[in-house]
Design an enzyme around this catalytic site. Sequence first.
Site, PDB file in Angstrom:
ATOM      1  N   GLY A   1       5.538   6.858  -1.403  1.00 19.81           N
ATOM      2  CA  GLY A   1       6.931   6.422  -1.897  1.00 19.81           C
ATOM      3  C   GLY A   1       7.797   5.964  -0.707  1.00 19.81           C
ATOM      4  O   GLY A   1       8.962   6.062  -0.610  1.00 19.81           O
ATOM      5  N   ARG A   2       7.411   5.700   0.378  1.00 17.82           N
ATOM      6  CA  ARG A   2       8.165   4.971   1.495  1.00 17.82           C
ATOM      7  C   ARG A   2       8.996   6.259   2.245  1.00 17.82           C
ATOM      8  O   ARG A   2       9.997   5.887   2.978  1.00 17.82           O
ATOM      9  CB  ARG A   2       9.152   3.873   1.391  1.00 17.82           C
ATOM     10  CG  ARG A   2       8.093   2.560   0.812  1.00 17.82           C
ATOM     11  CD  ARG A   2       7.566   2.075   1.665  1.00 17.82           C
ATOM     12  NE  ARG A   2       6.753   0.806   1.498  1.00 17.82           N
ATOM     13  CZ  ARG A   2       5.363   0.830   1.155  1.00 17.82           C
ATOM     14  NH1 ARG A   2       4.519   1.805   1.271  1.00 17.82           N
ATOM     15  NH2 ARG A   2       4.867  -0.488   0.879  1.00 17.82           N
ATOM     16  N   MET A   3       8.492   7.449   2.121  1.00 19.90           N
ATOM     17  CA  MET A   3       8.974   8.797   2.531  1.00 19.90           C
ATOM     18  C   MET A   3       8.431   8.967   3.806  1.00 19.90           C
ATOM     19  O   MET A   3       7.977  10.162   4.090  1.00 19.90           O
ATOM     20  CB  MET A   3       9.186   9.696   1.646  1.00 19.90           C
ATOM     21  CG  MET A   3       9.943   9.613   0.190  1.00 19.90           C
ATOM     22  SD  MET A   3      11.578   9.738   0.617  1.00 19.90           S
ATOM     23  CE  MET A   3      12.118  11.481   0.787  1.00 19.90           C
TER      24      MET A   3
ATOM     25  N   GLU B   1       0.954  -1.108  -0.038  1.00 21.93           N
ATOM     26  CA  GLU B   1       0.088  -0.030  -0.109  1.00 21.93           C
ATOM     27  C   GLU B   1       0.933   1.120   0.059  1.00 21.93           C
ATOM     28  O   GLU B   1       2.056   1.159   0.688  1.00 21.93           O
ATOM     29  CB  GLU B   1      -0.822  -0.132   1.303  1.00 21.93           C
ATOM     30  CG  GLU B   1      -1.706  -1.199   1.451  1.00 21.93           C
ATOM     31  CD  GLU B   1      -2.915  -0.810   0.456  1.00 21.93           C
ATOM     32  OE1 GLU B   1      -2.939   0.240  -0.137  1.00 21.93           O
ATOM     33  OE2 GLU B   1      -3.720  -1.918   0.240  1.00 21.93           O
TER      34      GLU B   1
END
Length: 219
Positions: free
Chosen positions: A197-199, A17
Amino acid sequence: MEQRDGQERLELASLREDYSRAGLEEGDLAPDPFAMFDRWMREALGAGLYEPNAMVVATVDPDGQPAARMVLLKGVSPDGFVFFTNTGSRKGAELAANPRCGLLFPWHPLERQVRVDGMAEPLPEEAVAAYFASRPRASRLGAWASHQSSVVRGRDELVAAYAAAESRFPDEVPVPDEWGGYLVRPEAVEFWQGRPGRMHDRLVYRRTDHGWRTERLAP
Ligand SMILES: Cc1cc2nc3c(=O)[nH]c(=O)nc-3n(C[C@H](O)[C@H](O)[C@H](O)COP(=O)(O)O)c2cc1C
């Protein structure tokens, strides 16, 4: 693809997700981690999360083997986080030898987690007795019936122990000797908010001699 038992293989590696519900900026932080935790707990309750006070407690044994299990948070104050358990359990024995522990609140539907590093200390008897008295009778009897974490021959043994406790304590159920609670005094509390974006945002409060210092960690 099929497994040997004919079941479809679970494609876990492709489950993903992107987290985009919210962000967490330095300017959003409350002055201390308890006020911040209170705010996020209210939001978790408001969002209807199932048992948002369920937290993972991680302890370590003398060989360095970590163990994690869920318990329910039963109080939070500027001193720390409170839970109740059997002090003769695996977690109780591990905390007696090494009070360092980790807590984790997995507030997944909000794309959030809270992590706590801290030291657990046993709660005073009065606090334990007051909480024990507030528990439903069945839970109080269950505490007598279960030497938590010990091996039992089968469910029958537990059922018999429960029945024995029921007849031994027809009215008042006293606090078993091995039942108690802990206050986890935090050294660090991290508030994690998932971002695209996994940020992700990771803001940590660290205890210092002059109050709490905050810093951002790379996701
Ligand atoms: C949602 C949830 C809440 C739980 N709450 C508690 C709790 O408050 N106290 C407790 O002793 N065990 C609780 N348990 C059971 C523990 O996870 C665990 O099985 C038990 O404490 C024994 O752990 P130990 O053998 O590592 O000491 C809970 C389990 C779940 C799934």
